[in-house]
Write an enzyme that holds these catalytic residues in place. Structure first.
Site, PDB file in Angstrom:
ATOM      1  CB  SER A 168      -0.915   0.015   1.227  1.00  0.00           C
ATOM      2  OG  SER A 168      -0.145   0.003   2.417  1.00  0.00           O
TER       3      SER A 168
ATOM      4  CG  HIS B  92      -2.906  -0.937  -2.798  1.00  0.00           C
ATOM      5  ND1 HIS B  92      -3.196   0.391  -2.560  1.00  0.00           N
ATOM      6  CD2 HIS B  92      -3.094  -1.582  -1.603  1.00  0.00           C
ATOM      7  CE1 HIS B  92      -3.540   0.537  -1.287  1.00  0.00           C
ATOM      8  NE2 HIS B  92      -3.494  -0.642  -0.701  1.00  0.00           N
TER       9      HIS B  92
END
Length: 510
Positions: free
Chosen positions: A122, A143
Site C-alpha cells: 500500500s 494494491h
C-alpha cells in the site's frame, strides 16, 4: 501471455488481505495456490475461506454450487516450489521493504521468467521491490483494499522497469474478477493514499488553530459537504497507530512537501495511547467502545435581526444566501450600504470575516460570515469576527436556524472549514494530474471508490469552478503564508481558461 491462458494464481501471505485476494480470485473461476511461511497458516486460511464462502451462500449472495467450486479452486502448498505452475503470484506479506525484497528475490530465481510477480503493498515503492530481481520488468503493484471482497477498487502500479503488457494483463485480471482497476505510476501513496492526504491534515490544522472543535469540523464536512464520516471520526475508526505512519511516510517520501505535512498532535496522542475506537479514546471518548457522540449547538432564545444586509464574493454565493434568508422570512436590505441596525452577512471566498468586513467597509461588531460554497439547505457554517457582539452572534444563530437547519458557529479563519478542505483536496488532485501519476478519470474513480468521497475531486472541482477554487487558495496562501495552499499550476491554467471562455468572443486573448 493470452488472458485465456491465465488459470492459476499464487498468493503468498494468508492474513486478511491474502485471504480476501484468494476469495475474489477463486470466485472469479481461477485456481488459487496459497503459501505462507508460518506453519499451518495457509491451511487455517483455507478453513477461514470455507467459512466465508458458506456465509455468503447462506445470505444468498452466491449459490451453493459457486461456493463449492470456489473452495475447490483453493489449494495449499508447503513451500514456494509449489507455485511453479502459477502464471501469476501476488504477494501479501508484512509491509516491510526488506521482507518483500527477500521474497521477490526468491520468486524471481525460482519461477519461470514469464510468471508475473505482483505486490499488494500500500505504500512501498514497486521499483524498490523489483530492484533485487533479475527480471524487474515482470514486477508490478496490485494494491487491493481491505476488506477485499467489498472494496472493488484495485490500484495497478507500474515500476520504472515494468513492461506495459504486464499492466494490461493485470488490468484484465482485475476486471475478470469483478473489481475496478485504476492505473498509477510508482509514486508515494500511489493514488488513494496520496489524494487522501488533504482531508485529515487540513482538519488537523483547523483544529490546532482553534477555529472549531473536532465535533464541529466533523459535522460541517459530514452533514454539510456530504462526506460519509468526518475526518476525526475516520481517524478514530482507522486508529492513529495505522493512519499516522502512512501520513509520515508520504510526507517524508515527498521530501517534506508542505501539502502532506502531518500535525504533531497525532504523535502526541499516539504516544499517550489515544488511538481511537480500539483504545476507547481518540478525538472522542468511546463509552464501552461505542459510537462517537455528536454535539449540537443549542439555539439561543432571542429575536431575529430586524433587517439583513448581504455582500458576497460571487453571484452564486450571494444568490444562495439571499434565497435562504427569504426562506427564513428575513427582511433584506438592497441598498449599497447597510443601515445602522442591520445584521451584516458576508459570504467571502478564502477570506476570514475580519478581512471581508474591512474590504466591504462594514461594522465588524455587526458582522457574521457564512460559507456559501455549497448549498445551504441543511447546515449553515457561520464565522464571527473577533469583534462580533454576543447579541449579534445570538441573533444570527437564531435567524439561520429558524427553519430547523443546523448552525455551526466557528472562530475567524481564512476559508471556513468546507472551503479550505475542498480546495486542498482538489488542489492536491490537480497536482497528481499535473505529475501524470494517473489519468483524470482514474484519479476521480480511485478517490470515490477508495475513500468514499461524494464526488471525484477533479469532477468536484469542475462543479465548484476552477476560478473560485483558485481565489480561495490564493487568499489562504496570502493570509497564512503557508506554502501548503499554493495553487497547482494545473488548477491555475484551468481557471484562466474558465475565465477566458466567459468573455465575449472578440475579447478572448489571441
Amino acid at each position: 501471455m493470452k488472458q485465456s491462458a491465465l488459470q492459476c494464481i499464487g498468493v503468498v501471505g494468508t492474513g486478511a488481505m491474502g485471504q480476501g485476494i484468494a476469495q475474489v480470485m477463486a470466485l472469479g473461476g481461477l485456481n488459487v495456490v496459497l503459501f505462507d511461511a508460518r506453519p499451518e497458516a495457509a491451511t487455517i486460511a483455507r478453513e477461514h475461506l470455507a467459512t466465508a464462502l458458506s456465509h455468503l451462500q447462506a445470505k444468498g449472495r452466491i449459490t451453493q454450487q459457486l461456493a463449492n467450486e470456489a473452495l475447490q479452486n483453493i489449494h495449499v502448498v508447503e513451500s514456494l516450489q509449489g507455485l511453479t505452475e502459477c502464471q501469476w503470484v501476488i504477494e501479501a506479506i508484512v509491509e516491510d521493504l526488506q521482507s518483500k525484497q527477500a521474497l521477490f528475490r526468491q520468486l524471481d530465481e525460482l519461477l519461470d521468467k514469464a510468471t508475473v510477480l505482483a505486490s499488494n503493498t500500500s505504500s512501498l515503492s514497486i521499483t524498490a521491490i523489483a530492484s533485487v530481481c533479475k527480471h524487474p520488468e515482470r514486477v508490478a503493484g496490485l494494491h487491493f483494499f481491505n476488506p477485499v471482497p467489498r472494496m472493488r477498487l484495485v490500484e495497478v502500479i507500474a515500476g520504472i522497469a515494468t513492461r506495459p503488457q504486464v499492466i494490461e494483463q493485470l488490468q484484465a485480471l482485475v476486471e475478470r474478477v469483478g473489481h475496478c482497476p485504476v492505473i498509477s505510476k510508482d509514486s508515494p501513496g500511489f493514488i488513494v493514499n496520496h489524494a487522501g492526504r488533504a482531508f485529515g491534515t487540513e482538519a488537523l490544522r483547523i483544529l490546532s488553530e482553534g477555529v472549531a472543535t473536532a465535533a464541529q469540523i466533523d459535522a460541517v464536512l459530514r452533514d454539510g459537504a456530504g462526506f460519509r464520516m468526518g475526518p476525526f471520526e475516520l481517524l478514530d475508526l482507522i486508529g492513529l497507530d495505522v493512519s499516522l505512519p502512512v501520513m509520515e511516510s508520504v510526507y517524508h517520501q515527498f521530501y517534506e512537501e508542505p501539502r502532506y505535512r502531518p500535525h504533531p498532535l497525532l504523535r502526541l496522542m499516539l504516544t499517550g495511547g489515544h488511538l481511537g475506537r480500539k483504545s476507547g479514546q481518540g478525538f472522542y471518548h468511546y463509552q464501552d467502545k461505542g459510537a462517537a457522540p455528536r454535539s449540537v449547538q443549542s439555539v439561543p432564545d432571542c429575536a431575529i435581526p430586524p433587517t439583513v444586509w448581504v455582500a458576497a464574493d460571487d453571484e452564486l454565493g450571494k444568490a444562495r444566501v439571499i434565497a435562504l434568508l427569504k426562506q427564513l422570512g428575513a427582511s433584506i436590505e438592497s441598498g449599497p450600504r447597510p443601515s445602522a441596525q442591520a445584521l451584516c452577512v458576508l459570504a467571502p471566498l478564502g477570506e476570514d470575516a475580519t478581512e471581508s468586513a474591512l474590504r466591504h467597509n462594514v461594522d465588524p461588531a455587526r458582522t457574521v460570515a457564512i460559507d456559501a460554497l455549497l448549498e445551504l439547505s441543511t447546515l449553515r457554517c457561520l464565522m464571527l469576527t473577533p469583534a462580533t457582539r454576543p447579541d449579534v452572534q445570538n441573533a444570527a444563530h437564531a435567524l439561520f436556524s429558524a427553519d430547523g437547519g443546523t448552525v455551526v458557529m466557528i472562530r475567524d479563519s481564512g476559508g471556513f472549514i468546507v472551503q479550505r478542505t475542498l480546495a486542498s483536496i482538489i488542489n492536491l488532485a490537480c497536482d497528481i494530474a499535473q505529475q501524470g501519476i494517473a489519468s483524470v478519470a482514474d484519479i476521480d474513480r480511485a478517490v470515490q471508490l477508495g475513500l468514499g468521497y461524494p464526488h471525484g475531486p477533479l469532477a468536484w472541482g469542475d462543479q465548484l469552478g476552477a476560478s473560485r477554487l483558485l481565489l480561495i487558495l490564493e487568499r489562504m496562501h496570502s493570509l497564512s503564508g503557508d506554502p501548503r495552499y499554493r495553487p497547482s499550476s494545473w488548477l491555475r491554467r484551468r481557471a484562466r481558461l474558465e475565465l477566458s471562455l466567459r468573455q465575449p468572443e472578440n475579447d478572448i486573448p489571441a
